[in-house]
Design an enzyme around this catalytic site. Sequence first.
Site, PDB file in Angstrom:
ATOM      1  N   GLN A  17       0.833  -1.193   0.000  1.00 43.47           N
ATOM      2  CA  GLN A  17       0.000   0.000   0.000  1.00 43.47           C
ATOM      3  C   GLN A  17       0.873   1.249   0.000  1.00 43.47           C
ATOM      4  OE1 GLN A  17      -3.251   0.968  -1.033  1.00 43.47           O
ATOM      5  NE2 GLN A  17      -3.138  -1.117  -0.285  1.00 43.47           N
ATOM      6  N   HIS A  76       2.322   2.986  -3.220  1.00 44.13           N
ATOM      7  CA  HIS A  76       1.475   3.750  -4.144  1.00 44.13           C
ATOM      8  C   HIS A  76       1.797   5.234  -4.116  1.00 44.13           C
ATOM      9  CE1 HIS A  76      -1.425   1.192  -6.072  1.00 44.13           C
ATOM     10  NE2 HIS A  76      -1.723   0.567  -4.958  1.00 44.13           N
ATOM     11  N   GLU A 100     -10.160   1.337   3.588  1.00 43.64           N
ATOM     12  CA  GLU A 100     -10.393   0.926   2.200  1.00 43.64           C
ATOM     13  C   GLU A 100     -10.123  -0.583   2.055  1.00 43.64           C
ATOM     14  OE1 GLU A 100      -7.449   2.444  -0.461  1.00 43.64           O
ATOM     15  OE2 GLU A 100      -8.640   2.053  -2.254  1.00 43.64           O
ATOM     16  N   HIS A 101      -8.932  -1.025   2.499  1.00 46.57           N
ATOM     17  CA  HIS A 101      -8.582  -2.451   2.483  1.00 46.57           C
ATOM     18  C   HIS A 101      -8.373  -2.912   3.918  1.00 46.57           C
ATOM     19  CE1 HIS A 101      -6.745  -0.738  -1.287  1.00 46.57           C
ATOM     20  NE2 HIS A 101      -7.364  -1.765  -1.823  1.00 46.57           N
ATOM     21  N   ASP A 129      -6.264  -6.558  -5.786  1.00 39.16           N
ATOM     22  CA  ASP A 129      -6.006  -5.441  -6.697  1.00 39.16           C
ATOM     23  C   ASP A 129      -6.084  -5.870  -8.148  1.00 39.16           C
ATOM     24  OD1 ASP A 129      -5.669  -3.518  -4.822  1.00 39.16           O
ATOM     25  OD2 ASP A 129      -3.484  -3.609  -4.777  1.00 39.16           O
ATOM     26  N   HIS A 153     -53.139  18.182  -5.529  1.00 38.91           N
ATOM     27  CA  HIS A 153     -52.805  16.783  -5.272  1.00 38.91           C
ATOM     28  C   HIS A 153     -54.056  16.029  -4.818  1.00 38.91           C
ATOM     29  CE1 HIS A 153     -48.644  18.189  -5.361  1.00 38.91           C
ATOM     30  NE2 HIS A 153     -48.207  16.959  -5.213  1.00 38.91           N
TER      31      HIS A 153
END
Lengths: 434, 434
Positions: B263, B266, B331-332, B365, B424
């Site tokens: 991770q 990145h 996220e993960h 991934d 209505h």
Amino acid sequence: MPMLIRKLNSTQADFAEQLKTLLAYEAEDDTRIENAVTEILVDVKKRGDAAVLEYTQRFDRVPAHSMAQLELPASELKAAFDGLSTEQRTALEAAAARVRSYHEKQKQDSWQYTEADGTVLGQKITPLDRVGIYVPGGKAAYPSSVLMNAMPAKVAGVQEIIMVVPTPDGVKNPLVLAAAHIAGVTRVFTIGGAQAVGALAYGTATVPPVDKIVGPGNAYVAAAKRRVFGLVGIDMIAGPSEILIICDAHTNPDWIAMDLFSQAEHDEMAQAILLCPDVAFIEAVEASIAKQLPTMPRAETIRTSLADRGALIQVRDLDEACEIANNIAAEHLEISTQNATELAAKIRHAGAMFLGPYSSESLGDYCAGPNHVLPTMRTARFSSPLGVYDFQKRSSIIHVSPAGAQTLGKVAATLAYGEGLQAHAQSAEWRLKN
Amino acid sequence: MPMLIRKLNSTQADFAEQLKTLLAYEAEDDTRIENAVTEILVDVKKRGDAAVLEYTQRFDRVPAHSMAQLELPASELKAAFDGLSTEQRTALEAAAARVRSYHEKQKQDSWQYTEADGTVLGQKITPLDRVGIYVPGGKAAYPSSVLMNAMPAKVAGVQEIIMVVPTPDGVKNPLVLAAAHIAGVTRVFTIGGAQAVGALAYGTATVPPVDKIVGPGNAYVAAAKRRVFGLVGIDMIAGPSEILIICDAHTNPDWIAMDLFSQAEHDEMAQAILLCPDVAFIEAVEASIAKQLPTMPRAETIRTSLADRGALIQVRDLDEACEIANNIAAEHLEISTQNATELAAKIRHAGAMFLGPYSSESLGDYCAGPNHVLPTMRTARFSSPLGVYDFQKRSSIIHVSPAGAQTLGKVAATLAYGEGLQAHAQSAEWRLKN
């Protein structure tokens, strides 16, 4: 006499251009509103309760001395419910039961499957923990909107539903409080505007921070929601309400005229359009508009809406009407024809479809079951009615077996090296058994 | 020697505060970027192709004379695919097949039901007509992202997938083009930045307007997507990537260290955190980090990410780890334990869960099947992985029978009068038979 409502014909050479002009609507990008909202949000984030209290005193003229005074106890909601007439109570309960029943069908369940090598893949569905419901105050305080916003959250399994509703000059709407009681709202604060959105997004000492904020509001509320998006989830940013009616000339023109009114009475910017292949029917609807308009309490709003944004459009046939409807992607689409189901199959874009002469849009607004919070301004091309799915979210499940790691690991490593991500590759390769 | 990665302990009195500081991340609100993006969008809306061409010449140094030169023919995508090594081609095809297979399980179907009085209610599901996929160019050009963004749209039934990918200095990435070929992308334009987002949102003479834009991008792309939201749909605004690992000390510490790296490599702002009850294991992971880091091609990025935003956190037990994980809503989330399935049942908030020691995040991934576009920055509290559901939308179906209109009409009229909406009420009452 000024024009009641414009009449167009799809065979006119410039029809596409005329339709585009008719549909054009840009929400004003008001820098003054943006700046005011930014200031309020920053202040609420920094000072919490004190800021919310001050703005509420200033904008809603509510002389509260503490945030505690701005929370309504459950007993007050129940008292409002108990105080309704039998007719109103029965109607509200019937509506709630039908809305609940329809939305239960939207609930999604987790799933998973096991592959031959023992690898398990799946999707886990969970409700949001805590959501905020914005309910407008004053003249546009609608108990039906309380039901439509809160019930999907309840059905999804959201544990805490925090409702905010401004009470200008301290005036509360008993029907709104009763609806909150029926819908099972957890806590209610009588605050509104950007300050209420800020309180829900950031949390204060009194107001707990929520994970998502839904519900309609004025330009300040819309700007504040857009601003806090990302920190919390939001539903759509709503534009003026729209109705598009496709009619084959077999419905009573008085019904169609009144259906157009029922959208136009919401707002001078609301849009009501009829598509019909029969010129005599269009004239009958026009005559009915002229006849019925003076009897309406909201005649002036309806008159402005129809004159500024309404249209009776003569089309070649019902197929062309469906094509135009797909282009308009209306919030509400009434298909008031004999073969409504057949035509509905041709519709790709609409918030809600009302099929057959008996399905007036107002039935859907209150009690048919489906949600009345719908995509406006052509956003039905890519978005959906508010639903249980807005209060559930998904987590992917990946449980790779030792055997699965061997095949997947080689694929992943090859692709990771191709992307220049060596740690990704190495991480997959660590699981390979030589 | 500077700190490799910070170590925290959940029993420390100020742990909650420390965790909050660790997680804090605010995307810079850069006025300069906002203003530049506004200018570009206004220009693209007004001048179309000419503006897109100029910005592409200026920002990407691509000397094209017409937009036609910026479109890649299908034959060029196929040639890129054919030119791959057998290993890469096989890997890409295997990944595509697994991603397709998983996403097919997400596809939702229309449903409806008929009530006792003949009233039909339902939900019609339709795909979006045309979507845009933004693929970053240059160093972060990932073929896997092409698959992950395009395949759910394809599975949903979207007819036209328009991909944009900038090619700075005219350099194309063959793996990205090959992935577009496999994924079945309809058209590819080599444009990027805010000008590409504008072209997709407004349409130009050459680029057709889309209904939704998905895919990651830099700060300009993110600002542009946020700006066109409402006119078109967008997916999430992505923050830096995150991994959170819960480990019971039974996984090889080298594997865990490498998973943290995968991770961290990145982006310097990426976040990698370990939760573990065993202090000896934490020390073993720390030693493995020190040992493996120098071997990594992206060592400097990993070093900065781990030092600035990483942490090894000693927790009381695995239950507490799950509580912290729900707070972080990563996220993960890797649950690298013996009883991973049991612990996963306690997790309410995570983008994707990787269960057991063999489920490295990198498998997800590339090729496990589920999507790798996942909610970041705690948004897993209210949002979901990119999926087929992002390319489908719903329309409510309401077909009220003459008998149904009698019961529903009375309820609707009562509530409509309560809200002061007489048209209505009247519209419902027109359908009542006396």
